[in-house]
Design a protein around this motif. Structure first.
Motif, PDB file in Angstrom:
ATOM      1  N   LEU A 122      46.262 -19.315  56.392  1.00  0.00           N
ATOM      2  CA  LEU A 122      47.276 -18.260  56.406  1.00  0.00           C
ATOM      3  C   LEU A 122      46.791 -17.030  55.641  1.00  0.00           C
ATOM      4  O   LEU A 122      47.000 -15.895  56.073  1.00  0.00           O
ATOM      5  CB  LEU A 122      48.578 -18.777  55.802  1.00  0.00           C
ATOM      6  CG  LEU A 122      49.430 -19.691  56.688  1.00  0.00           C
ATOM      7  CD1 LEU A 122      50.602 -20.262  55.902  1.00  0.00           C
ATOM      8  CD2 LEU A 122      49.931 -18.926  57.913  1.00  0.00           C
ATOM      9  N   PHE A 123      46.146 -17.238  54.493  1.00  0.00           N
ATOM     10  CA  PHE A 123      45.611 -16.107  53.743  1.00  0.00           C
ATOM     11  C   PHE A 123      44.499 -15.404  54.529  1.00  0.00           C
ATOM     12  O   PHE A 123      44.408 -14.171  54.540  1.00  0.00           O
ATOM     13  CB  PHE A 123      45.078 -16.567  52.383  1.00  0.00           C
ATOM     14  CG  PHE A 123      46.132 -16.624  51.318  1.00  0.00           C
ATOM     15  CD1 PHE A 123      46.762 -15.465  50.890  1.00  0.00           C
ATOM     16  CD2 PHE A 123      46.505 -17.824  50.742  1.00  0.00           C
ATOM     17  CE1 PHE A 123      47.735 -15.500  49.898  1.00  0.00           C
ATOM     18  CE2 PHE A 123      47.480 -17.878  49.766  1.00  0.00           C
ATOM     19  CZ  PHE A 123      48.102 -16.719  49.336  1.00  0.00           C
ATOM     20  N   ALA A 124      43.636 -16.197  55.165  1.00  0.00           N
ATOM     21  CA  ALA A 124      42.570 -15.599  55.982  1.00  0.00           C
ATOM     22  C   ALA A 124      43.164 -14.763  57.109  1.00  0.00           C
ATOM     23  O   ALA A 124      42.672 -13.674  57.432  1.00  0.00           O
ATOM     24  CB  ALA A 124      41.669 -16.703  56.534  1.00  0.00           C
ATOM     25  N   ALA A 174      49.534  -3.895  59.330  1.00  0.00           N
ATOM     26  CA  ALA A 174      50.948  -3.870  58.960  1.00  0.00           C
ATOM     27  C   ALA A 174      51.815  -3.987  60.202  1.00  0.00           C
ATOM     28  O   ALA A 174      51.567  -3.344  61.220  1.00  0.00           O
ATOM     29  CB  ALA A 174      51.260  -2.575  58.208  1.00  0.00           C
ATOM     30  N   GLY A 175      52.822  -4.831  60.121  1.00  0.00           N
ATOM     31  CA  GLY A 175      53.693  -5.037  61.264  1.00  0.00           C
ATOM     32  C   GLY A 175      54.484  -6.321  61.109  1.00  0.00           C
ATOM     33  O   GLY A 175      54.393  -7.022  60.093  1.00  0.00           O
ATOM     34  N   SER A 176      55.238  -6.664  62.130  1.00  0.00           N
ATOM     35  CA  SER A 176      56.131  -7.820  62.060  1.00  0.00           C
ATOM     36  C   SER A 176      55.369  -9.129  61.921  1.00  0.00           C
ATOM     37  O   SER A 176      55.801 -10.044  61.209  1.00  0.00           O
ATOM     38  CB  SER A 176      57.027  -7.857  63.298  1.00  0.00           C
ATOM     39  OG  SER A 176      56.243  -7.937  64.486  1.00  0.00           O
ATOM     40  N   GLU A 177      54.225  -9.258  62.590  1.00  0.00           N
ATOM     41  CA  GLU A 177      53.465 -10.504  62.509  1.00  0.00           C
ATOM     42  C   GLU A 177      52.905 -10.711  61.106  1.00  0.00           C
ATOM     43  O   GLU A 177      52.951 -11.827  60.561  1.00  0.00           O
ATOM     44  CB  GLU A 177      52.326 -10.518  63.539  1.00  0.00           C
ATOM     45  CG  GLU A 177      51.595 -11.854  63.587  1.00  0.00           C
ATOM     46  CD  GLU A 177      50.503 -11.876  64.644  1.00  0.00           C
ATOM     47  OE1 GLU A 177      49.836 -12.908  64.764  1.00  0.00           O
ATOM     48  OE2 GLU A 177      50.329 -10.839  65.352  1.00  0.00           O
ATOM     49  N   ARG A 178      52.407  -9.644  60.527  1.00  0.00           N
ATOM     50  CA  ARG A 178      51.893  -9.757  59.149  1.00  0.00           C
ATOM     51  C   ARG A 178      53.011 -10.098  58.177  1.00  0.00           C
ATOM     52  O   ARG A 178      52.833 -10.894  57.253  1.00  0.00           O
ATOM     53  CB  ARG A 178      51.212  -8.459  58.730  1.00  0.00           C
ATOM     54  CG  ARG A 178      50.458  -8.577  57.414  1.00  0.00           C
ATOM     55  CD  ARG A 178      49.803  -7.255  57.027  1.00  0.00           C
ATOM     56  NE  ARG A 178      48.859  -7.453  55.946  1.00  0.00           N
ATOM     57  CZ  ARG A 178      49.199  -7.567  54.656  1.00  0.00           C
ATOM     58  NH1 ARG A 178      50.497  -7.511  54.309  1.00  0.00           N
ATOM     59  NH2 ARG A 178      48.291  -7.754  53.729  1.00  0.00           N
ATOM     60  N   ASP A 179      54.175  -9.499  58.385  1.00  0.00           N
ATOM     61  CA  ASP A 179      55.317  -9.799  57.522  1.00  0.00           C
ATOM     62  C   ASP A 179      55.717 -11.259  57.619  1.00  0.00           C
ATOM     63  O   ASP A 179      56.075 -11.894  56.617  1.00  0.00           O
ATOM     64  CB  ASP A 179      56.504  -8.905  57.888  1.00  0.00           C
ATOM     65  CG  ASP A 179      56.278  -7.445  57.539  1.00  0.00           C
ATOM     66  OD1 ASP A 179      55.401  -7.178  56.704  1.00  0.00           O
ATOM     67  OD2 ASP A 179      56.987  -6.587  58.105  1.00  0.00           O
ATOM     68  N   VAL A 189      53.739 -13.850  58.387  1.00  0.00           N
ATOM     69  CA  VAL A 189      52.739 -14.672  57.694  1.00  0.00           C
ATOM     70  C   VAL A 189      52.911 -14.551  56.178  1.00  0.00           C
ATOM     71  O   VAL A 189      52.817 -15.546  55.443  1.00  0.00           O
ATOM     72  CB  VAL A 189      51.316 -14.241  58.113  1.00  0.00           C
ATOM     73  CG1 VAL A 189      50.262 -14.982  57.285  1.00  0.00           C
ATOM     74  CG2 VAL A 189      51.099 -14.513  59.601  1.00  0.00           C
ATOM     75  N   ARG A 190      53.174 -13.355  55.726  1.00  0.00           N
ATOM     76  CA  ARG A 190      53.395 -13.117  54.286  1.00  0.00           C
ATOM     77  C   ARG A 190      54.593 -13.914  53.782  1.00  0.00           C
ATOM     78  O   ARG A 190      54.544 -14.551  52.723  1.00  0.00           O
ATOM     79  CB  ARG A 190      53.615 -11.621  54.078  1.00  0.00           C
ATOM     80  CG  ARG A 190      53.879 -11.167  52.659  1.00  0.00           C
ATOM     81  CD  ARG A 190      53.885  -9.644  52.675  1.00  0.00           C
ATOM     82  NE  ARG A 190      54.227  -9.053  51.410  1.00  0.00           N
ATOM     83  CZ  ARG A 190      55.407  -8.512  51.129  1.00  0.00           C
ATOM     84  NH1 ARG A 190      56.370  -8.530  52.045  1.00  0.00           N
ATOM     85  NH2 ARG A 190      55.635  -7.955  49.960  1.00  0.00           N
ATOM     86  N   GLU A 191      55.688 -13.906  54.545  1.00  0.00           N
ATOM     87  CA  GLU A 191      56.878 -14.652  54.151  1.00  0.00           C
ATOM     88  C   GLU A 191      56.603 -16.151  54.134  1.00  0.00           C
ATOM     89  O   GLU A 191      57.119 -16.883  53.272  1.00  0.00           O
ATOM     90  CB  GLU A 191      58.029 -14.333  55.108  1.00  0.00           C
ATOM     91  CG  GLU A 191      58.559 -12.910  54.967  1.00  0.00           C
ATOM     92  CD  GLU A 191      59.599 -12.581  56.026  1.00  0.00           C
ATOM     93  OE1 GLU A 191      59.940 -13.498  56.816  1.00  0.00           O
ATOM     94  OE2 GLU A 191      60.064 -11.436  56.064  1.00  0.00           O
ATOM     95  N   GLU A 192      55.799 -16.616  55.057  1.00  0.00           N
ATOM     96  CA  GLU A 192      55.463 -18.042  55.101  1.00  0.00           C
ATOM     97  C   GLU A 192      54.665 -18.449  53.871  1.00  0.00           C
ATOM     98  O   GLU A 192      54.893 -19.519  53.296  1.00  0.00           O
ATOM     99  CB  GLU A 192      54.683 -18.341  56.384  1.00  0.00           C
ATOM    100  CG  GLU A 192      54.476 -19.834  56.643  1.00  0.00           C
ATOM    101  CD  GLU A 192      53.853 -20.103  58.002  1.00  0.00           C
ATOM    102  OE1 GLU A 192      53.408 -21.246  58.234  1.00  0.00           O
ATOM    103  OE2 GLU A 192      53.805 -19.154  58.827  1.00  0.00           O
ATOM    104  N   VAL A 208      50.558 -12.545  46.333  1.00  0.00           N
ATOM    105  CA  VAL A 208      50.204 -12.729  47.745  1.00  0.00           C
ATOM    106  C   VAL A 208      49.622 -11.445  48.326  1.00  0.00           C
ATOM    107  O   VAL A 208      48.625 -11.462  49.058  1.00  0.00           O
ATOM    108  CB  VAL A 208      51.447 -13.179  48.553  1.00  0.00           C
ATOM    109  CG1 VAL A 208      51.167 -13.114  50.053  1.00  0.00           C
ATOM    110  CG2 VAL A 208      51.861 -14.589  48.155  1.00  0.00           C
ATOM    111  N   ASP A 209      50.226 -10.305  47.987  1.00  0.00           N
ATOM    112  CA  ASP A 209      49.762  -9.023  48.531  1.00  0.00           C
ATOM    113  C   ASP A 209      48.376  -8.641  48.017  1.00  0.00           C
ATOM    114  O   ASP A 209      47.593  -8.003  48.731  1.00  0.00           O
ATOM    115  CB  ASP A 209      50.760  -7.924  48.178  1.00  0.00           C
ATOM    116  CG  ASP A 209      52.060  -8.029  48.966  1.00  0.00           C
ATOM    117  OD1 ASP A 209      52.041  -8.688  50.023  1.00  0.00           O
ATOM    118  OD2 ASP A 209      53.074  -7.457  48.533  1.00  0.00           O
TER     119      ASP A 209
END
Length: 259
Positions: A19-21, A28-33, A35-38, A76-77
């Motif tokens: 997930l980090f990879a 930036a976008g919905s998909e990245r958000d 993964v970040r939330e996960e 995480v960021d």
């Protein structure tokens, strides 16, 4: 040396690394958000356990968990998978965020950073010394020896330990208060001080007035004589006395304002 929080089954598991990879490759976008939330959800239990270390310090556990969660999001960021394990990076990041919360937000009155550090050292020393056989309250000298501090620094730390929260002025006095609040013990501005300032400002100007004008002002304002009575005593008309009083007061006022 940074202490490690014991990992649980879901922490440090293979699910986190890919997930980090993936996160580093996404724009930036919905998909990245998502993964970040996960990732935040995966590591949130660790953040909550770190927050639990700071319980019983005057802040609710729920608020501490929110601060720790904010530190987790920052970790995480900012994490670079190429630089090692996430846990090693996240623990000091989250802990630092919680400590900053106590340092910057929890003090009702801003105190120097050095005094805050003394407070923390004294608090830890008191707890460690109290856990010895006997469990008695340690003395200032014992705390100083334990922390390699001076007795004065210990006293400052203990004062700060008791001053983490400001006492409300509405707080009722406990000993012999008879229902009075802390505000009842505080002094008030004395209007007499303003009179002293005005009197001193006018003193020199009054001294420079002619003797007759000084006498008229004294009779009018200190002996409370009427203008007619003053006129009879000095052989002047009431109108003349009125003009002299007005002129003298104006002169004193102008000189006092120039001082």
């Amino acid at each position: 040396m940074t202490s490690r929080v014991p990992t649980r089954a879901h922490e440090g598991c293979p699910a986190s690394a890919p997930l980090f990879a993936r996160l580093t490759r996404l724009e930036a976008g919905s998909e990245r958000d998502r993964v970040r939330e996960e990732l935040v959800a995966l590591w949130l239990p660790m953040a909550h356990r770190l927050a639990g270390r700071f319980r019983d310090r005057g802040e609710s556990v729920e608020d501490l968990r929110q601060v720790a969660a904010l530190g987790l999001v920052k970790a995480v960021d900012r994490f670079d998978p190429a630089r090692g394990a996430f846990e090693s990076y996240a623990i000091p990041t989250i802990t630092g965020e919680v400590k900053r919360h106590f340092r910057d937000r929890m003090w009702a009155v801003r105190v120097p950073r050095r005094v805050q550090e003394l407070r923390n050292k004294v608090r830890v020393a008191r707890r460690e010394l109290a856990e010895r056989p006997g469990g008695r309250e340690p003395s200032h000298a014992e705390i100083a020896a334990h922390c390699d501090m001076t007795v004065d620094d210990v006293a400052a730390g203990l004062d700060a330990l008791e001053s983490f929260k400001a006492l409300s002025l509405d707080a009722e006095l406990t000993e012999g208060g008879e229902g009075r609040s802390l505000a009842d013990t505080l002094g008030e501005s004395d209007p007499s001080y303003d009179v002293v300032v005005d009197r001193e400002s006018a003193k020199e100007a009054l001294r420079r007035l002619p003797e007759r004008e000084r006498s008229i002002l004294y009779m009018r304002f200190f002996e409370d004589m009427t203008q007619s009575r003053i006129g009879e005593k000095l052989g002047l008309s009431q109108m003349h006395v009125s003009r002299l009083i007005t002129r003298s007061c104006q002169r004193v006022r102008e000189e006092a304002l120039r001082r």
